[in-house]
Design an enzyme around this catalytic site. Sequence first.
Site, PDB file in Angstrom:
ATOM      1  N   LYS A  50     -11.771   4.362   1.530  1.00 40.93           N
ATOM      2  CA  LYS A  50     -10.658   3.594   0.966  1.00 40.93           C
ATOM      3  C   LYS A  50     -11.261   2.503   0.082  1.00 40.93           C
ATOM      4  CE  LYS A  50      -6.335   1.421   2.457  1.00 40.93           C
ATOM      5  NZ  LYS A  50      -5.511   1.050   3.622  1.00 40.93           N
ATOM      6  N   GLU A  53       0.830  -1.198   0.000  1.00 43.54           N
ATOM      7  CA  GLU A  53       0.000   0.000   0.000  1.00 43.54           C
ATOM      8  C   GLU A  53       0.871   1.257   0.000  1.00 43.54           C
ATOM      9  OE1 GLU A  53      -4.040  -0.605   2.271  1.00 43.54           O
ATOM     10  OE2 GLU A  53      -2.361  -1.273   3.543  1.00 43.54           O
TER      11      GLU A  53
END
Length: 135
Positions: free
Chosen positions: A101, A24
Amino acid sequence: MDFIDEIALRGLRVFGRHGVYDHERRDGQDFVVDVVLYVSTAAAAESDDVADTVHYGEVAEQVAAIVGGEPVNLIETLAQRIADAVLARDGVRMVAVTVHKPNAPIDREFSDVSVTIRRSRPDAWPTPPEQEISA
């Protein structure tokens, strides 16, 4: 008279590198942010001058800089950083921040993951008068 109005900025999409996993941070992903400012728009409505309100374009740039800036592990932390920055602006009494997200690393099909926080200035609301207690 005191007013509590809202200025809402919804769906601000910004690339960032937040998350607890190495991929990420390395690859990054899009985050979507909603910000609702609780303000009084009375002066701006009367004057018709942008100087008398909270400039939502400036807020958008400020939020984008935070999301695109220094990585954090949690979207809760990201939401708090955004809230702190927005509350520091003149005229903002309270803020609601939602960080979405949509590409969170979840092994199930889902449409969204988000965290919403609400924060206010300690002096944002008038203190009610003390009530006398009668015996």
